[in-house]
Design a protein around this motif. Structure first.
Motif, mmCIF file in Angstrom:
data_model
loop_
_atom_site.group_PDB
_atom_site.id
_atom_site.type_symbol
_atom_site.label_atom_id
_atom_site.label_comp_id
_atom_site.label_asym_id
_atom_site.label_seq_id
_atom_site.Cartn_x
_atom_site.Cartn_y
_atom_site.Cartn_z
ATOM 1 N N ALA A 136 -50.879 -30.588 -19.171
ATOM 2 C CA ALA A 136 -49.764 -31.167 -19.918
ATOM 3 C C ALA A 136 -50.214 -31.650 -21.287
ATOM 4 O O ALA A 136 -49.529 -31.428 -22.291
ATOM 5 C CB ALA A 136 -49.150 -32.316 -19.120
ATOM 6 N N HIS A 137 -51.352 -32.308 -21.357
ATOM 7 C CA HIS A 137 -51.865 -32.772 -22.654
ATOM 8 C C HIS A 137 -52.113 -31.595 -23.585
ATOM 9 O O HIS A 137 -51.823 -31.650 -24.788
ATOM 10 C CB HIS A 137 -53.158 -33.564 -22.456
ATOM 11 N N GLN A 138 -52.661 -30.514 -23.041
ATOM 12 C CA GLN A 138 -52.944 -29.331 -23.856
ATOM 13 C C GLN A 138 -51.664 -28.725 -24.418
ATOM 14 O O GLN A 138 -51.585 -28.366 -25.593
ATOM 15 C CB GLN A 138 -53.692 -28.291 -23.023
ATOM 16 N N LEU A 139 -50.648 -28.616 -23.584
ATOM 17 C CA LEU A 139 -49.389 -28.036 -24.047
ATOM 18 C C LEU A 139 -48.708 -28.931 -25.084
ATOM 19 O O LEU A 139 -48.124 -28.436 -26.054
ATOM 20 C CB LEU A 139 -48.458 -27.790 -22.863
ATOM 21 N N ASP A 140 -48.767 -30.226 -24.890
ATOM 22 C CA ASP A 140 -48.193 -31.123 -25.885
ATOM 23 C C ASP A 140 -48.920 -31.006 -27.219
ATOM 24 O O ASP A 140 -48.295 -31.076 -28.287
ATOM 25 C CB ASP A 140 -48.240 -32.566 -25.385
ATOM 26 N N ALA A 141 -50.237 -30.812 -27.177
ATOM 27 C CA ALA A 141 -50.992 -30.625 -28.408
ATOM 28 C C ALA A 141 -50.593 -29.324 -29.100
ATOM 29 O O ALA A 141 -50.448 -29.265 -30.333
ATOM 30 C CB ALA A 141 -52.493 -30.629 -28.110
ATOM 31 N N SER A 142 -50.400 -28.277 -28.326
ATOM 32 C CA SER A 142 -49.966 -26.996 -28.887
ATOM 33 C C SER A 142 -48.570 -27.118 -29.491
ATOM 34 O O SER A 142 -48.292 -26.589 -30.569
ATOM 35 C CB SER A 142 -49.975 -25.906 -27.800
ATOM 36 N N LEU A 143 -47.695 -27.815 -28.796
ATOM 37 C CA LEU A 143 -46.344 -28.034 -29.305
ATOM 38 C C LEU A 143 -46.382 -28.792 -30.628
ATOM 39 O O LEU A 143 -45.670 -28.443 -31.579
ATOM 40 C CB LEU A 143 -45.529 -28.807 -28.268
ATOM 41 N N GLU A 144 -47.209 -29.806 -30.691
ATOM 42 C CA GLU A 144 -47.319 -30.589 -31.926
ATOM 43 C C GLU A 144 -47.806 -29.720 -33.085
ATOM 44 O O GLU A 144 -47.318 -29.840 -34.216
ATOM 45 C CB GLU A 144 -48.272 -31.759 -31.708
ATOM 46 N N ALA A 145 -48.766 -28.837 -32.807
ATOM 47 C CA ALA A 145 -49.270 -27.957 -33.860
ATOM 48 C C ALA A 145 -48.194 -27.004 -34.369
ATOM 49 O O ALA A 145 -48.106 -26.726 -35.573
ATOM 50 C CB ALA A 145 -50.464 -27.156 -33.338
ATOM 51 N N LEU A 146 -47.365 -26.518 -33.472
ATOM 52 C CA LEU A 146 -46.297 -25.607 -33.865
ATOM 53 C C LEU A 146 -45.171 -26.320 -34.605
ATOM 54 O O LEU A 146 -44.481 -25.723 -35.434
ATOM 55 C CB LEU A 146 -45.745 -24.889 -32.636
ATOM 56 N N GLU A 147 -44.994 -27.590 -34.308
ATOM 57 C CA GLU A 147 -43.956 -28.368 -34.984
ATOM 58 C C GLU A 147 -44.389 -28.851 -36.365
ATOM 59 O O GLU A 147 -43.541 -29.138 -37.218
ATOM 60 C CB GLU A 147 -43.566 -29.587 -34.139
ATOM 61 N N LYS A 148 -45.672 -28.934 -36.590
ATOM 62 C CA LYS A 148 -46.185 -29.538 -37.822
ATOM 63 C C LYS A 148 -45.678 -28.843 -39.087
ATOM 64 O O LYS A 148 -45.272 -29.524 -40.041
ATOM 65 C CB LYS A 148 -47.712 -29.560 -37.795
ATOM 66 N N PRO A 149 -45.659 -27.504 -39.148
ATOM 67 C CA PRO A 149 -45.140 -26.878 -40.372
ATOM 68 C C PRO A 149 -43.687 -27.230 -40.658
ATOM 69 O O PRO A 149 -43.276 -27.283 -41.818
ATOM 70 C CB PRO A 149 -45.295 -25.379 -40.095
ATOM 71 N N LEU A 150 -42.898 -27.484 -39.627
ATOM 72 C CA LEU A 150 -41.493 -27.813 -39.820
ATOM 73 C C LEU A 150 -41.294 -29.222 -40.357
ATOM 74 O O LEU A 150 -40.226 -29.549 -40.872
ATOM 75 C CB LEU A 150 -40.732 -27.641 -38.509
ATOM 76 N N ALA A 151 -42.329 -30.055 -40.242
ATOM 77 C CA ALA A 151 -42.230 -31.411 -40.775
ATOM 78 C C ALA A 151 -42.179 -31.401 -42.294
ATOM 79 O O ALA A 151 -41.560 -32.272 -42.914
ATOM 80 C CB ALA A 151 -43.408 -32.252 -40.290
ATOM 81 N N THR A 152 -42.813 -30.404 -42.910
ATOM 82 C CA THR A 152 -42.812 -30.308 -44.369
ATOM 83 C C THR A 152 -41.818 -29.280 -44.878
ATOM 84 O O THR A 152 -41.420 -29.320 -46.032
ATOM 85 C CB THR A 152 -44.223 -29.934 -44.873
ATOM 86 N N ASP A 153 -41.415 -28.342 -44.017
ATOM 87 C CA ASP A 153 -40.430 -27.335 -44.407
ATOM 88 C C ASP A 153 -39.547 -27.048 -43.197
ATOM 89 O O ASP A 153 -39.828 -26.143 -42.407
ATOM 90 C CB ASP A 153 -41.113 -26.060 -44.899
ATOM 91 N N ALA A 154 -38.480 -27.816 -43.066
ATOM 92 C CA ALA A 154 -37.618 -27.710 -41.886
ATOM 93 C C ALA A 154 -36.888 -26.380 -41.812
ATOM 94 O O ALA A 154 -36.351 -26.016 -40.762
ATOM 95 C CB ALA A 154 -36.604 -28.848 -41.877
ATOM 96 N N THR A 155 -36.850 -25.643 -42.917
ATOM 97 C CA THR A 155 -36.143 -24.361 -42.942
ATOM 98 C C THR A 155 -37.083 -23.171 -42.786
ATOM 99 O O THR A 155 -36.645 -22.029 -42.902
ATOM 100 C CB THR A 155 -35.359 -24.209 -44.258
#
Length: 306
Positions: free
Chosen positions: A154-173
């Motif tokens: 679970a920790h590993q998947l949450d870390a992967s999810l966070e990495a995939l979400e990170k680009p959207l934090a600066t460019d939501a589109t």
């Protein structure tokens, strides 16, 4: 349409992309366990609010074990409950929740997981990524095994999810990032969570046509997966109207979704026509392959061909 019939709505149609896998693969190691919080819901409850629970586990870092059962309806469900409740936890890293779909509110909660038959044991990360899924028989040994495996995965998947979400934090589109995140979620059967990201790509005029088609077909299929057939049909028809004239795969994918919905509703002659239309539109496409497989599973035509 009953739950067993809905199960056939979407087999082998969750796409994976190299982008999503590559990004997820960048994460190595497991982050330290966040400080736990005291949850406001009991560890066993027949009427959980899963979204509220996820808000709490996201903050606290606890993984979730969820048993979906129709209590009192079969020995399999009641045995699964006993197996689910028996093992004792050594710490508070996992929250166990019982979802009895005999309660009407809980049936709506369960649609996000696509439950054709009960019992089903689901393990989720603290942010709701599906780590594992087991159907009957649910035994005490299986529950213990999943408890031992859950926290690190679970920790590993949450870390992967966070990495995939990170680009959207600066460019939501960012469409590439949206699609990569959607593919990651679809790979773990988190169709409900993938829908807004698929919508962003499918409905964007700036997305290239093949990318839009793939996202749009996946969007319609995701709606089927979470028991929203009318939304699926609406998206499939919009796809064909918007992109179909110039993109044969749009016609193939749209007809595949329509055929799947009609097959689930036992409208077999109409489903056959839609599968045939999908094959004819783009014979070499993956959508045509899926349509052929689905068509061949339909009941045979009557002797008079009607």
């Amino acid at each position: 349409m009953n739950r067993a019939e809905r199960f056939t709505a979407w087999s082998s149609v969750l796409p994976l992309t190299c982008i999503a896998l590559a990004l997820a693969g960048l994460i190595t190691g497991c982050p330290s366990k966040p400080q736990s919080i005291e949850l406001k819901v009991p560890l066993q409850t027949n009427t959980p609010d899963l979204d509220q629970l996820l808000e709490q586990t996201t903050k606290g870092g606890q993984a979730i074990m969820l048993l979906v059962a129709d209590l009192g309806q079969s020995s399999d469900d009641d045995t699964a409950r006993t197996a689910f409740e028996e093992p004792r936890m050594k710490d508070d890293s996992i929250v166990r929740v019982l979802l009895d779909i005999g309660v009407s509110r809980n049936r709506a909660e369960a649609t996000r997981f696509h439950i054709p038959q009960t019992p089903v044991l689901l393990c989720l990360s603290s942010r709701g990524v599906i780590v594992s899924r087991d159907e009957k028989p649910i035994t005490t040994d299986l529950v213990r095994k999943r408890m031992n495996e859950l926290a690190p995965s679970a920790h590993q998947l949450d870390a992967s999810l966070e990495a995939l979400e990170k680009p959207l934090a600066t460019d939501a589109t960012g469409l590439t990032a949206q699609l990569a995140l959607a593919d990651f979620l679809l790979a773990h059967h988190n169709a409900r969570e993938a829908i807004p990201h698929l919508e962003a790509v499918a409905h964007s005029e700036s997305s290239d046509a093949p990318q839009r088609v793939r996202a749009w077909v996946s969007l319609a299929q995701a709606h089927l997966w979470v028991a929203e057939p009318e939304k699926a049909r609406h998206e499939a028809k919009d796809l064909m109207a918007k992109l179909g004239p110039a993109q044969p795969e749009a016609m193939a994918g749209g007809n595949l979704v329509l055929g799947t919905q009609d097959a689930n509703g036992k409208r077999f002659p109409l489903a056959r026509q839609e599968f045939e239309a999908a094959i004819a539109a783009a014979p070499k496409s993956d959508y045509a392959r899926q349509a052929r497989e689905a068509r061949d599973k339909l009941p045979p035509l009557p002797a008079n061909g009607e």
